[in-house]
Design a protein around this motif. Structure first.
Motif, PDB file in Angstrom:
ATOM      1  N   ILE A 267       0.841  -1.210   0.000  1.00  0.00           N
ATOM      2  CA  ILE A 267       0.000   0.000   0.000  1.00  0.00           C
ATOM      3  C   ILE A 267       0.871   1.254   0.000  1.00  0.00           C
ATOM      4  O   ILE A 267       0.581   2.233  -0.692  1.00  0.00           O
ATOM      5  CB  ILE A 267      -0.917  -0.005   1.249  1.00  0.00           C
ATOM      6  CG1 ILE A 267      -2.186  -0.785   0.976  1.00  0.00           C
ATOM      7  CG2 ILE A 267      -1.281   1.400   1.702  1.00  0.00           C
ATOM      8  CD1 ILE A 267      -3.244   0.014   0.235  1.00  0.00           C
ATOM      9  N   ARG A 268       1.942   1.206   0.773  1.00  0.00           N
ATOM     10  CA  ARG A 268       2.834   2.372   0.823  1.00  0.00           C
ATOM     11  C   ARG A 268       3.372   2.697  -0.571  1.00  0.00           C
ATOM     12  O   ARG A 268       3.387   3.849  -0.993  1.00  0.00           O
ATOM     13  CB  ARG A 268       3.990   2.089   1.792  1.00  0.00           C
ATOM     14  CG  ARG A 268       4.976   3.241   1.911  1.00  0.00           C
ATOM     15  CD  ARG A 268       6.042   2.968   2.985  1.00  0.00           C
ATOM     16  NE  ARG A 268       5.442   2.801   4.289  1.00  0.00           N
ATOM     17  CZ  ARG A 268       5.856   1.932   5.217  1.00  0.00           C
ATOM     18  NH1 ARG A 268       6.895   1.155   4.990  1.00  0.00           N
ATOM     19  NH2 ARG A 268       5.237   1.853   6.373  1.00  0.00           N
ATOM     20  N   ILE A 270       2.115   1.719  -3.577  1.00  0.00           N
ATOM     21  CA  ILE A 270       1.022   2.122  -4.483  1.00  0.00           C
ATOM     22  C   ILE A 270       0.731   3.620  -4.334  1.00  0.00           C
ATOM     23  O   ILE A 270       0.633   4.363  -5.314  1.00  0.00           O
ATOM     24  CB  ILE A 270      -0.286   1.340  -4.169  1.00  0.00           C
ATOM     25  CG1 ILE A 270      -0.152  -0.147  -4.485  1.00  0.00           C
ATOM     26  CG2 ILE A 270      -1.463   1.932  -4.954  1.00  0.00           C
ATOM     27  CD1 ILE A 270      -1.386  -0.968  -4.061  1.00  0.00           C
ATOM     28  N   LYS A 271       0.599   4.065  -3.077  1.00  0.00           N
ATOM     29  CA  LYS A 271       0.231   5.461  -2.830  1.00  0.00           C
ATOM     30  C   LYS A 271       1.364   6.417  -3.211  1.00  0.00           C
ATOM     31  O   LYS A 271       1.132   7.487  -3.781  1.00  0.00           O
ATOM     32  CB  LYS A 271      -0.190   5.647  -1.372  1.00  0.00           C
ATOM     33  CG  LYS A 271      -1.487   4.908  -1.043  1.00  0.00           C
ATOM     34  CD  LYS A 271      -1.826   4.928   0.434  1.00  0.00           C
ATOM     35  CE  LYS A 271      -2.591   6.175   0.818  1.00  0.00           C
ATOM     36  NZ  LYS A 271      -3.296   6.019   2.116  1.00  0.00           N
ATOM     37  N   ARG A 274       1.628   6.841  -7.048  1.00  0.00           N
ATOM     38  CA  ARG A 274       0.583   7.742  -7.571  1.00  0.00           C
ATOM     39  C   ARG A 274       0.964   9.200  -7.357  1.00  0.00           C
ATOM     40  O   ARG A 274       0.740  10.042  -8.215  1.00  0.00           O
ATOM     41  CB  ARG A 274      -0.758   7.492  -6.859  1.00  0.00           C
ATOM     42  CG  ARG A 274      -1.550   6.338  -7.441  1.00  0.00           C
ATOM     43  CD  ARG A 274      -3.009   6.419  -7.015  1.00  0.00           C
ATOM     44  NE  ARG A 274      -3.676   7.513  -7.672  1.00  0.00           N
ATOM     45  CZ  ARG A 274      -4.191   7.441  -8.894  1.00  0.00           C
ATOM     46  NH1 ARG A 274      -4.121   6.329  -9.570  1.00  0.00           N
ATOM     47  NH2 ARG A 274      -4.776   8.480  -9.429  1.00  0.00           N
ATOM     48  N   GLU A 275       1.514   9.494  -6.174  1.00  0.00           N
ATOM     49  CA  GLU A 275       1.932  10.879  -5.891  1.00  0.00           C
ATOM     50  C   GLU A 275       3.061  11.315  -6.819  1.00  0.00           C
ATOM     51  O   GLU A 275       3.056  12.436  -7.320  1.00  0.00           O
ATOM     52  CB  GLU A 275       2.381  11.014  -4.439  1.00  0.00           C
ATOM     53  CG  GLU A 275       1.215  11.129  -3.476  1.00  0.00           C
ATOM     54  CD  GLU A 275       1.677  11.192  -2.034  1.00  0.00           C
ATOM     55  OE1 GLU A 275       2.855  11.551  -1.783  1.00  0.00           O
ATOM     56  OE2 GLU A 275       0.865  10.851  -1.152  1.00  0.00           O
TER      57      GLU A 275
ATOM     58  N   PHE B 260      -7.764   6.066  -1.825  1.00  0.00           N
ATOM     59  CA  PHE B 260      -7.067   5.066  -1.015  1.00  0.00           C
ATOM     60  C   PHE B 260      -7.127   5.499   0.438  1.00  0.00           C
ATOM     61  O   PHE B 260      -6.319   6.306   0.878  1.00  0.00           O
ATOM     62  CB  PHE B 260      -5.601   4.959  -1.430  1.00  0.00           C
ATOM     63  CG  PHE B 260      -5.398   4.391  -2.795  1.00  0.00           C
ATOM     64  CD1 PHE B 260      -5.351   3.014  -2.977  1.00  0.00           C
ATOM     65  CD2 PHE B 260      -5.276   5.209  -3.903  1.00  0.00           C
ATOM     66  CE1 PHE B 260      -5.174   2.470  -4.238  1.00  0.00           C
ATOM     67  CE2 PHE B 260      -5.098   4.677  -5.168  1.00  0.00           C
ATOM     68  CZ  PHE B 260      -5.048   3.310  -5.341  1.00  0.00           C
ATOM     69  N   TRP B 262      -6.806   3.366   2.867  1.00  0.00           N
ATOM     70  CA  TRP B 262      -5.964   2.455   3.623  1.00  0.00           C
ATOM     71  C   TRP B 262      -4.541   2.978   3.745  1.00  0.00           C
ATOM     72  O   TRP B 262      -3.965   3.486   2.782  1.00  0.00           O
ATOM     73  CB  TRP B 262      -5.923   1.080   2.967  1.00  0.00           C
ATOM     74  CG  TRP B 262      -7.238   0.371   2.982  1.00  0.00           C
ATOM     75  CD1 TRP B 262      -8.417   0.810   3.545  1.00  0.00           C
ATOM     76  CD2 TRP B 262      -7.535  -0.902   2.407  1.00  0.00           C
ATOM     77  NE1 TRP B 262      -9.409  -0.117   3.346  1.00  0.00           N
ATOM     78  CE2 TRP B 262      -8.891  -1.171   2.657  1.00  0.00           C
ATOM     79  CE3 TRP B 262      -6.785  -1.837   1.704  1.00  0.00           C
ATOM     80  CZ2 TRP B 262      -9.514  -2.348   2.235  1.00  0.00           C
ATOM     81  CZ3 TRP B 262      -7.401  -3.007   1.275  1.00  0.00           C
ATOM     82  CH2 TRP B 262      -8.743  -3.256   1.545  1.00  0.00           C
ATOM     83  N   GLU B 263      -3.984   2.814   4.923  1.00  0.00           N
ATOM     84  CA  GLU B 263      -2.564   3.054   5.163  1.00  0.00           C
ATOM     85  C   GLU B 263      -1.904   1.674   5.275  1.00  0.00           C
ATOM     86  O   GLU B 263      -2.602   0.655   5.424  1.00  0.00           O
ATOM     87  CB  GLU B 263      -2.375   3.832   6.474  1.00  0.00           C
ATOM     88  CG  GLU B 263      -2.923   5.258   6.450  1.00  0.00           C
ATOM     89  CD  GLU B 263      -2.076   6.179   5.578  1.00  0.00           C
ATOM     90  OE1 GLU B 263      -0.839   5.993   5.545  1.00  0.00           O
ATOM     91  OE2 GLU B 263      -2.646   7.066   4.931  1.00  0.00           O
ATOM     92  N   PRO B 264      -0.559   1.615   5.247  1.00  0.00           N
ATOM     93  CA  PRO B 264       0.097   0.314   5.415  1.00  0.00           C
ATOM     94  C   PRO B 264      -0.394  -0.447   6.649  1.00  0.00           C
ATOM     95  O   PRO B 264      -0.690  -1.644   6.569  1.00  0.00           O
ATOM     96  CB  PRO B 264       1.576   0.709   5.542  1.00  0.00           C
ATOM     97  CG  PRO B 264       1.701   1.942   4.693  1.00  0.00           C
ATOM     98  CD  PRO B 264       0.406   2.680   4.886  1.00  0.00           C
ATOM     99  N   ILE B 267      -3.782  -2.493   6.375  1.00  0.00           N
ATOM    100  CA  ILE B 267      -3.687  -3.843   5.804  1.00  0.00           C
ATOM    101  C   ILE B 267      -3.164  -4.825   6.860  1.00  0.00           C
ATOM    102  O   ILE B 267      -3.644  -5.960   6.961  1.00  0.00           O
ATOM    103  CB  ILE B 267      -2.730  -3.828   4.588  1.00  0.00           C
ATOM    104  CG1 ILE B 267      -3.493  -3.477   3.325  1.00  0.00           C
ATOM    105  CG2 ILE B 267      -2.016  -5.151   4.389  1.00  0.00           C
ATOM    106  CD1 ILE B 267      -4.225  -4.650   2.705  1.00  0.00           C
TER     107      ILE B 267
END
Lengths: 330, 330
Positions: A267-268, A270-271, A274-275, B260, B262-264, B267
């Motif tokens: 997730i870290r 992915i985000k 995007r930034e 998004f 969700w943060e790391p 999950i």
């Protein structure tokens, strides 16, 4: 008497994902897909048929294959041999088989090897038996072993057609590796990941309330992705690929039982990616059935993206690859 | 001359989520939803109408409300006053208004306060003006302020009916707080979260390829959830709630622009909670439009779940709450 051949094939990263089958036994996919071979990673497989061999031998990365893998390969090989007799391409019993397969990439890094493995194996089997087959037949048999393996047979950027039958659901090259110098920076994620075999995941894709919609709309995304590759339109490729990836993981997380391939670091990344793209760097994230994030960049953006990736917490290693060629005999 | 009243309302956590409107202006939801009020958290709001006040005053947690919030509240209040004249429940101009609102929970913890805020505000406005309205009217006006606020009006476990019109899309109590002593352990996630306002998110829910399917199948999940609450069937509640939450976040991540939340760590908690449930602990995870994970447990399992949560990395704080009562005047 023994016959031998060695083949090399690259794994591939999908921009439009394969998830779910309309026929599990034949691995006929629910939808078509598009991918890029990865030049710097490969599986090298030597196949030897010999009437002198007492037993079949299957070694992967220096170790005897586990029972499930051995069974899967033997089952596939029996079908293939049977097909070759039927076609009269094979006349005499080839004897037992020795398969020695090595991956260039670290095992346990969470990089799926079944695509490159079955592509190399298919080529090496045909090679050892001295049978020249066209790419379509090779892709077809690679698919029987592991769906996405069919995309590792042709060159560069490949499309796996959904097809209308067992025979025409195969992959062909949209463009050679030299067409576009994209870079895949593979962020290998730390931590223990539970491995959820993707075959079982494919079988239950239909239990997600979203699979039908994902499959129904896949042709639109395939058309956009194909065009983006042919025109080297990075921004279009980024948008459609990220969307398609998120759709696949949405299906995975809502099927029964739910499959969570994402780790916290996933997730870290992915985000962050995007930034970075919003800030003007050419990059996007895509993720197969595993925790690693493939960050696809233009060659111009790759150094800056790599520098930023190196600063993110929780990434164990970054592998880098350009577009790869077709599976070939050596 | 001045008229004043103070009201308290609790935020709520949804088991079946509200996401997307069929009418944005009226906040008519795309689908019905079910939630539980949270007893230990509340908003306390005092409303004073006075012809002596020179200006309107809106203070939230000791500070003047920002312009957007002030505009949103004033807009809502103008509509409400107009409605009250129209109904002839209000005869004289009440003068300017002073609104003083305080949350019991830390600001910036990522706990949405708009539900408890608009529920308390609705009650305090009616109270200050001396108008007795039934729960349906209060729920209706709370909904106009912030959709899920309508679920903070009635007692305990509440269902917000999709309804057929503006008037009947309101919430009612399925069971009082005393019906089932569930515990919500709120894992407050560390780190900077970018706040994405949920109103805008609702407006673009339809851009997700999955929203239609989520909405179409919501009545099935609502029926299962309602039954699970009435029969105190934890396992059924866990399965349907987690599924519904994952479906909502799938929609969020695939809408334009993707959201998004969700943060790391989010999950990490989702996956851990699933494992604990498989090991036999009664717990499940649910997440609203923010990074925090609400871990719902039976009172028997809560101590063990809390102990495990405390060992997970990246959780800043754990808040705990049982089911809460209805919004009320004090």
């Amino acid at each position: 008497m023994s016959k031998t051949a060695t083949a090399i094939a690259h794994p591939n990263i999908a921009f439009i994902k394969y998830w779910g089958n309309r026929d599990d036994a034949l691995r006929l996919p629910a939808n078509g897909s598009i991918s890029m071979n990865l030049e710097s990673l490969y599986t090298r497989t030597t196949v030897t048929f010999s009437t002198d061999l007492r037993n079949n031998v299957i070694k992967i990365n220096g170790k005897k294959a586990d029972n499930a893998t051995e069974f899967r390969i033997k089952d596939w090989l029996d079908d293939l041999i049977c097909y070759l007799y039927h076609k009269k391409w094979l006349k005499d019993a080839p004897g037992n088989v020795e398969i020695i397969s090595e991956n260039s990439f670290p095992t346990g890094a969470g990089i799926a090897s079944s695509a490159s493995a079955f592509a190399a194996l298919t080529l090496a089997v045909f090679g050892a038996l001295g049978i020249e087959a066209d790419e379509n037949v090779l892709s077809y048999w690679a698919r029987h072993g592991s769906g996405s393996a069919c995309r590792s047979i042709p060159e560069g950027f490949c499309e796996w057609a959904r097809g209308s039958s067992n025979e025409d659901s195969t992959a062909y090259s949209l463009a050679p590796a030299s067409h576009w110098d994209l870079v895949d920076l593979i962020a290998v994620i730390s931590g223990k990941h539970k491995k959820v075999g993707s075959s079982k995941g494919h079988w239950s894709a239909d239990t997600s309330p979203f699979q039908e919609q994902r499959v129904r709309t896949a042709p639109e995304r395939i058309a956009v992705c194909r065009q983006a590759i042919l025109e080297k339109d990075f921004s279009a490729l980024a948008e459609v690929s990220e969307k398609d990836m998120l759709m696949m993981h949405s299906v995975m997380m809502t099927q029964e039982p739910p499959l969570f391939y994402w780790e916290p670091v996933t997730i870290r990344v992915i985000k962050a990616v995007r930034e970075w793209r919003e800030e003007g760097l050419d990059c996007f994230a895509t993720i197969d059935a595993g925790p690693n994030v493939h960050v696809i960049c233009t060659s111009e953006s790759a150094p800056a993206v790599r520098e930023r990736l190196e600063k993110l917490k929780g990434i164990r290693e970054i592998l880098s690859s350009g577009p790869g060629g077709k599976a070939h005999l050596v």
